[in-house]
Design a protein around this motif. Structure first.
Motif, PDB file in Angstrom:
ATOM      1  N   THR A  25       0.639  -1.019   0.310  1.00  0.00           N
ATOM      2  CA  THR A  25      -0.013   0.238  -0.152  1.00  0.00           C
ATOM      3  C   THR A  25       1.431   1.160  -0.204  1.00  0.00           C
ATOM      4  OG1 THR A  25      -1.682  -1.188   0.896  1.00  0.00           O
ATOM      5  CG2 THR A  25      -2.128   1.381   1.552  1.00  0.00           C
ATOM      6  N   ASP A  48      -7.759  -4.777  -2.044  1.00  0.00           N
ATOM      7  CA  ASP A  48      -7.384  -5.278  -0.777  1.00  0.00           C
ATOM      8  C   ASP A  48      -9.073  -5.266  -0.074  1.00  0.00           C
ATOM      9  OD1 ASP A  48      -6.895  -6.660   2.054  1.00  0.00           O
ATOM     10  OD2 ASP A  48      -5.186  -5.212   1.906  1.00  0.00           O
ATOM     11  N   SER A  52      -6.497  -0.335   2.922  1.00  0.00           N
ATOM     12  CA  SER A  52      -5.768   0.849   4.104  1.00  0.00           C
ATOM     13  C   SER A  52      -5.298   1.918   2.945  1.00  0.00           C
ATOM     14  CB  SER A  52      -4.579   0.025   4.763  1.00  0.00           C
ATOM     15  OG  SER A  52      -3.588  -1.205   3.646  1.00  0.00           O
ATOM     16  N   ASP A 154      -4.135  -0.820  -5.830  1.00  0.00           N
ATOM     17  CA  ASP A 154      -3.422  -1.709  -4.475  1.00  0.00           C
ATOM     18  C   ASP A 154      -3.710  -3.255  -4.177  1.00  0.00           C
ATOM     19  OD1 ASP A 154      -1.828  -2.173  -1.770  1.00  0.00           O
ATOM     20  OD2 ASP A 154      -3.482  -0.688  -0.395  1.00  0.00           O
TER      21      ASP A 154
HETATM   22 MG   LIG Z   1      -2.200  -2.817   2.277  1.00  0.00          MG
END
Ligand SMILES: [Mg+2]
Ligand SMILES: Nc1ncnc2c1ncn2[C@@H]1O[C@H](COP(=O)(O)OP(=O)(O)OP(=O)(O)O)[C@@H](O)[C@H]1O
Length: 324
Positions: A25, A48, A52, A154
């Motif tokens: 990330t 994901d 995050s 990501d």
């Molecule tokens: Mg990550």
């Protein structure tokens, strides 16, 4: 070659992946900031389920809608896919609650799995979860759309990402079967109508399935075009992370996805006054030699472990400077 060259490649998709916790990330967010600064219109998407990107930027992108990222130069947008919200929308259309963790519902439509061949085909492929399906839907949406110059994905730790990469094949097979079944039914209906003189509205299902199949192939071609898509492998200099990346490489190769860039993150700097630090440093140097022997053909970018977290735009810019 360094990551700077990645930014100059005029890519449509940059996928960032690797083992859990290695800095995916942080790398994805820093690349996004740098590309936007270079004048590109950039969208960073978190695929994901444990998003995050918000935490990384220290901003809130949890609405499930595309948000403009404030505080960076240029045009940067972020999206954290919200499976609950998307699941609700799909449920509205198909009229029954959809389990957000399970895409295999598609193969459980009553009567469908009995169709010869379909069940076997589906079982031979790892079935994507809803998260991966929604992520691929975004790839489909932007593959033949110029709203953004570059989409940065990501990705989740390796297992999820592998399922994401299997989706084009899964959908191609699924839609192919659906088309065959549909054209059989359509022919049967035409025969019935001509026999009994029934009049009906024009049925667009086959056209829609064909359009969808075409889109899947466009997206798959973009993912397989090394001038349009690169997968950035992020790892830390531990053997466990390296071995996982070696397995990931086999999968990427089997899907013909280019992966010419490696980031070796969190290298422990030396400090003779700290036994722990110098042990870790020596171990990391040894493992980096191994990385160079295995990934020697790639563009390897090495980054130290810093004494603070990479969080917030200021730290991401600092991290981007180190990466580039
Ligand atoms: Mg990550
Ligand atoms: N070079 C570095 N030095 C210090 N801290 C770092 C470095 N790179 C990343 N971090 C920190 O390590 C943690 C994990 O990084 P990050 O979230 O980018 O990893 P990830 O691979 O995306 O993790 P996950 O698999 O959970 O998605 C974060 O707190 C991040 O700020």
């Amino acid at each position: 070659m360094t990551l700077t060259e990645l930014l100059e490649m005029d890519l449509k998709f940059i996928l960032v992946g690797g083992k859990g916790g290695v800095g995916k990330t942080s790398v994805a967010s820093s690349l996004a900031i740098s590309l936007a600064k270079n004048g590109k219109r950039v969208l960073i998407i978190s695929t994901d389920p444990a998003h995050s990107v918000s935490d990384s930027f220290d901003l809130d992108f949890s609405s499930g809608e595309i948000e403009k990222v404030k505080g960076v130069k240029g045009e940067l947008y972020a999206l954290e896919i919200n499976p609950e919200k998307a699941g609700d929308e799909i449920s509205k259309v198909i009229g029954k609650p959809m389990d957000s963790s399970d895409f295999s519902n598609l193969t459980n439509i009553p009567g469908l799995s009995e169709l010869q061949g379909l069940g076997q085909d589906m079982q031979s492929l790892p079935q994507p979860g809803m998260d991966e399906a929604l992520s691929f839907a975004k790839i489909l949406e932007y593959a033949d759309d110029d709203s953004y110059d570059t989409i940065i994905l990501d990705t989740a730790p390796t297992g999820h990402t592998l399922r994401l990469l299997n989706i084009p094949e899964f959908l191609d097979s699924f839609l192919g079967r659906m088309l065959k079944m549909r054209s059989f039914l359509s022919n049967a209906m035409t025969m019935m109508k001509s026999l009994f003189g029934a009049k009906g509205e024009k049925d667009n299902t086959i056209e829609n399935l064909e359009i969808m199949k075409e889109k899947v192939l466009i997206a798959r071609d973009q993912l397989m075009d090394q001038d349009r898509t690169q997968f950035v492998k992020v790892m830390i200099p531990t053997m466990m992370s390296i071995f996982e990346t070696e397995r990931l490489v086999e999968e990427l190769d089997s899907h013909s996805i280019a992966h010419e860039f490696v980031v070796v993150n969190m290298i422990n700097p030396d400090n003779p006054d700290c036994q722990y630090c110098s042990h870790r440093h020596k171990e990391h140097l040894k493992n980096i030699k191994y990385i160079e022997s295995v990934f020697g053909k790639d563009n390897i970018t090495s980054v130290d472990a810093f004494d603070r977290e990479i969080r917030g735009i200021k730290m991401l810019k600092f991290f981007a400077d180190k990466l580039l």
